[in-house]
Design a protein around this motif. Sequence first.
Motif, PDB file in Angstrom:
ATOM      1  N   GLN A 159      17.443 -37.939  -3.221  1.00 13.09           N
ATOM      2  CA  GLN A 159      17.048 -36.524  -2.489  1.00 13.09           C
ATOM      3  C   GLN A 159      16.434 -36.610  -1.111  1.00 13.09           C
ATOM      4  O   GLN A 159      16.347 -35.668  -0.349  1.00 13.09           O
ATOM      5  N   GLY A 160      16.179 -38.087  -0.850  1.00 16.81           N
ATOM      6  CA  GLY A 160      15.864 -38.336   0.706  1.00 16.81           C
ATOM      7  C   GLY A 160      14.241 -38.391   0.708  1.00 16.81           C
ATOM      8  O   GLY A 160      13.938 -38.332   1.824  1.00 16.81           O
ATOM      9  N   LYS A 161      13.663 -38.089  -0.470  1.00 18.29           N
ATOM     10  CA  LYS A 161      11.981 -37.892  -0.474  1.00 18.29           C
ATOM     11  C   LYS A 161      11.292 -39.318  -0.505  1.00 18.29           C
ATOM     12  O   LYS A 161      10.148 -39.241  -0.459  1.00 18.29           O
ATOM     13  N   ALA A 162      11.904 -40.412  -0.950  1.00 14.81           N
ATOM     14  CA  ALA A 162      11.429 -41.686  -0.942  1.00 14.81           C
ATOM     15  C   ALA A 162      12.468 -42.630  -0.562  1.00 14.81           C
ATOM     16  O   ALA A 162      14.051 -42.409  -0.674  1.00 14.81           O
ATOM     17  N   LEU A 163      12.166 -43.731   0.277  1.00 16.74           N
ATOM     18  CA  LEU A 163      13.232 -44.717   0.397  1.00 16.74           C
ATOM     19  C   LEU A 163      13.400 -45.857  -0.368  1.00 16.74           C
ATOM     20  O   LEU A 163      14.310 -46.374  -0.759  1.00 16.74           O
ATOM     21  N   TYR A 164      12.075 -46.145  -1.265  1.00 16.67           N
ATOM     22  CA  TYR A 164      11.836 -47.347  -2.354  1.00 16.67           C
ATOM     23  C   TYR A 164      11.343 -46.709  -3.349  1.00 16.67           C
ATOM     24  O   TYR A 164      10.363 -45.587  -3.153  1.00 16.67           O
ATOM     25  N   VAL A 165      11.317 -47.395  -4.692  1.00 15.65           N
ATOM     26  CA  VAL A 165      10.460 -46.869  -5.588  1.00 15.65           C
ATOM     27  C   VAL A 165       9.705 -48.261  -6.175  1.00 15.65           C
ATOM     28  O   VAL A 165      10.035 -49.296  -6.020  1.00 15.65           O
ATOM     29  N   GLY A 166       8.580 -47.784  -6.937  1.00 15.83           N
ATOM     30  CA  GLY A 166       7.502 -48.792  -7.482  1.00 15.83           C
ATOM     31  C   GLY A 166       7.008 -48.367  -8.736  1.00 15.83           C
ATOM     32  O   GLY A 166       7.181 -47.151  -9.085  1.00 15.83           O
ATOM     33  N   ILE A 167       6.623 -49.190  -9.381  1.00 15.86           N
ATOM     34  CA  ILE A 167       5.696 -48.893 -10.727  1.00 15.86           C
ATOM     35  C   ILE A 167       4.490 -49.510 -10.933  1.00 15.86           C
ATOM     36  O   ILE A 167       4.224 -50.759  -9.625  1.00 15.86           O
ATOM     37  N   SER A 168       3.508 -49.135 -11.439  1.00 11.69           N
ATOM     38  CA  SER A 168       2.017 -49.683 -11.603  1.00 11.69           C
ATOM     39  C   SER A 168       1.416 -49.749 -12.715  1.00 11.69           C
ATOM     40  O   SER A 168       1.967 -48.666 -13.842  1.00 11.69           O
ATOM     41  N   ASN A 169       0.857 -50.656 -13.126  1.00  9.12           N
ATOM     42  CA  ASN A 169       0.071 -50.863 -14.322  1.00  9.12           C
ATOM     43  C   ASN A 169       1.229 -50.845 -15.485  1.00  9.12           C
ATOM     44  O   ASN A 169       0.528 -50.667 -16.664  1.00  9.12           O
ATOM     45  N   TYR A 170       2.426 -51.219 -15.358  1.00 10.32           N
ATOM     46  CA  TYR A 170       3.276 -51.551 -16.545  1.00 10.32           C
ATOM     47  C   TYR A 170       3.189 -52.918 -17.198  1.00 10.32           C
ATOM     48  O   TYR A 170       2.915 -53.879 -16.523  1.00 10.32           O
ATOM     49  N   ALA A 171       3.190 -52.754 -18.549  1.00  6.83           N
ATOM     50  CA  ALA A 171       3.231 -54.330 -19.099  1.00  6.83           C
ATOM     51  C   ALA A 171       4.567 -54.983 -18.731  1.00  6.83           C
ATOM     52  O   ALA A 171       5.589 -54.323 -18.427  1.00  6.83           O
ATOM     53  N   PRO A 172       4.737 -56.248 -18.704  1.00  2.00           N
ATOM     54  CA  PRO A 172       5.982 -57.047 -18.313  1.00  2.00           C
ATOM     55  C   PRO A 172       7.253 -56.498 -19.116  1.00  2.00           C
ATOM     56  O   PRO A 172       8.176 -56.235 -18.398  1.00  2.00           O
ATOM     57  N   GLU A 173       7.021 -56.192 -20.415  1.00  2.00           N
ATOM     58  CA  GLU A 173       8.210 -55.952 -21.083  1.00  2.00           C
ATOM     59  C   GLU A 173       8.765 -54.560 -20.506  1.00  2.00           C
ATOM     60  O   GLU A 173       9.860 -54.385 -20.201  1.00  2.00           O
ATOM     61  N   ARG A 174       7.920 -53.556 -20.346  1.00  2.00           N
ATOM     62  CA  ARG A 174       8.308 -52.423 -19.903  1.00  2.00           C
ATOM     63  C   ARG A 174       8.736 -52.267 -18.411  1.00  2.00           C
ATOM     64  O   ARG A 174       9.673 -51.602 -17.941  1.00  2.00           O
ATOM     65  N   ALA A 175       8.064 -52.947 -17.694  1.00  8.45           N
ATOM     66  CA  ALA A 175       8.704 -53.313 -16.252  1.00  8.45           C
ATOM     67  C   ALA A 175       9.781 -53.736 -16.099  1.00  8.45           C
ATOM     68  O   ALA A 175      10.709 -53.451 -15.403  1.00  8.45           O
ATOM     69  N   HIS A 176      10.105 -54.815 -17.052  1.00  8.42           N
ATOM     70  CA  HIS A 176      11.527 -55.411 -17.045  1.00  8.42           C
ATOM     71  C   HIS A 176      12.672 -54.330 -17.415  1.00  8.42           C
ATOM     72  O   HIS A 176      13.588 -54.235 -16.907  1.00  8.42           O
ATOM     73  N   GLU A 177      12.194 -53.672 -18.382  1.00  9.76           N
ATOM     74  CA  GLU A 177      13.262 -52.356 -18.889  1.00  9.76           C
ATOM     75  C   GLU A 177      13.383 -51.366 -17.572  1.00  9.76           C
ATOM     76  O   GLU A 177      14.756 -51.106 -17.464  1.00  9.76           O
ATOM     77  N   ALA A 178      12.415 -51.198 -16.840  1.00  8.98           N
ATOM     78  CA  ALA A 178      12.306 -50.103 -16.001  1.00  8.98           C
ATOM     79  C   ALA A 178      13.366 -50.970 -14.832  1.00  8.98           C
ATOM     80  O   ALA A 178      14.251 -50.160 -13.950  1.00  8.98           O
ATOM     81  N   ALA A 179      13.150 -51.986 -14.498  1.00  3.71           N
ATOM     82  CA  ALA A 179      13.909 -52.739 -13.302  1.00  3.71           C
ATOM     83  C   ALA A 179      15.524 -52.945 -13.628  1.00  3.71           C
ATOM     84  O   ALA A 179      16.364 -52.685 -12.872  1.00  3.71           O
ATOM     85  N   VAL A 180      15.701 -53.173 -14.939  1.00  2.00           N
ATOM     86  CA  VAL A 180      17.007 -53.140 -15.371  1.00  2.00           C
ATOM     87  C   VAL A 180      17.799 -51.687 -14.963  1.00  2.00           C
ATOM     88  O   VAL A 180      18.675 -51.507 -14.575  1.00  2.00           O
ATOM     89  N   LEU A 181      17.152 -50.578 -15.730  1.00  5.35           N
ATOM     90  CA  LEU A 181      17.620 -49.415 -15.380  1.00  5.35           C
ATOM     91  C   LEU A 181      17.639 -49.032 -14.120  1.00  5.35           C
ATOM     92  O   LEU A 181      18.403 -48.147 -13.768  1.00  5.35           O
ATOM     93  N   LEU A 182      16.676 -49.383 -13.097  1.00  8.49           N
ATOM     94  CA  LEU A 182      16.810 -49.055 -11.742  1.00  8.49           C
ATOM     95  C   LEU A 182      18.157 -49.529 -11.059  1.00  8.49           C
ATOM     96  O   LEU A 182      18.755 -48.997 -10.450  1.00  8.49           O
ATOM     97  N   ARG A 183      18.127 -51.114 -11.477  1.00  6.93           N
ATOM     98  CA  ARG A 183      19.246 -51.699 -10.962  1.00  6.93           C
ATOM     99  C   ARG A 183      20.339 -51.046 -11.288  1.00  6.93           C
ATOM    100  O   ARG A 183      21.275 -50.971 -10.291  1.00  6.93           O
ATOM    101  N   GLN A 184      20.672 -50.440 -12.457  1.00  6.39           N
ATOM    102  CA  GLN A 184      21.968 -50.046 -12.828  1.00  6.39           C
ATOM    103  C   GLN A 184      22.129 -48.831 -12.064  1.00  6.39           C
ATOM    104  O   GLN A 184      23.400 -48.322 -12.094  1.00  6.39           O
ATOM    105  N   ALA A 185      21.259 -47.972 -11.818  1.00  6.92           N
ATOM    106  CA  ALA A 185      21.301 -46.788 -11.225  1.00  6.92           C
ATOM    107  C   ALA A 185      21.623 -46.908  -9.630  1.00  6.92           C
ATOM    108  O   ALA A 185      21.541 -45.836  -8.683  1.00  6.92           O
TER     109      ALA A 185
END
Length: 336
Positions: A159-185
């Motif tokens: 929607q042009g409301k952010a240029l990049y995305v991040g996460i905070s305070n995620y445990a490594p396992e969930r951070a990895h899952e988020a990274a995979v999903l974001l990369r796929q998108a």
Amino acid sequence: MTYSAAEDRYERLEYRRAGNSGLDLPAISFGLWQKFGTDRSYATQREILLRAFDLGITHFDNADRYGPPHRAAQQVFGRLLRADLAPYRDELILTTKAGNPIGPGPYSKGGSRKSLLTSLEHSLRDLGTDHVDIFYSHSPDLTTPLEETVGALVSAVQQGKALYVGISNYAPERAHEAAVLLRQAGVPLLVHQPRYSIFDRRPELNGLLKLSAEDGFGLVVYSPLAQGLLTAKYLDGIPDGARAQDSPFLSPDVIDDTYRQRAAALNRIAAERGQSLAQLALQWVLRQPQVTSALVGASSTWQLEHNIQALSFPPLTEPELALIDEYGVHGTGLRL
């Protein structure tokens, strides 16, 4: 008085690449987590923030929770942006976060699409800008499918409301899952924001440092000075007006003999290097190649300038790192 930025502002700081992206961030960034609410002088806040920009800090970290009250820190920065920094908006990396509770209702917390995107709309109004540079999921919401949270972050970019995305305070396992999903998108994870310091070594112990290299995201670490425990402030007790007297993030109970003995030893190591304990602590987190930037706050321009000087000292040697490991015991001053 009309503000004009220092012409040499890009000659003062080291910049580092955020993971596998094309974005450079200053090695020291400025966080508005504390001291930027309505309970503080705007004149002082303005002075600190403009000095930060003059010193080369382009990255200003915010969140819907920051105040008090909630959203006040964003409104402070929005006021500054309108009055002083509007001509420099393209030089700024502005961030916000959503997901931590900011009110009693079901849509003022959590990682749902409703909560995250509604908060982002409010944050854009607070800041007076049409987009932020980084939009974070502030903390994991285990009651919401990760796919929904990630989908909201992706939508913010689409929607042009952010240029990049991040996460905070995620445990490594969930951070990895988020990274995979974001990369796929097609919206790669830019950064993860964990707490990291000499006294809080979880990113080393839980594998997050290794994961960031593997998944290609940078680390923007917060509390590198452990809420002031890695400064000389508490070596002789709790001084009047110190954060430990009234902060929900630092209990006076942790400032005990064990803490003081360890902090005093670290302070001696710093003194032998000709620097302060705070400067040593910042150098220590920044020694990691996965750490893109360390977030600092400040209650004065002197404190800000002092912290930035950490970048001017020689690298820590292996014997010095071994000594720091001896006294920088994980969990010191923390309620784990």
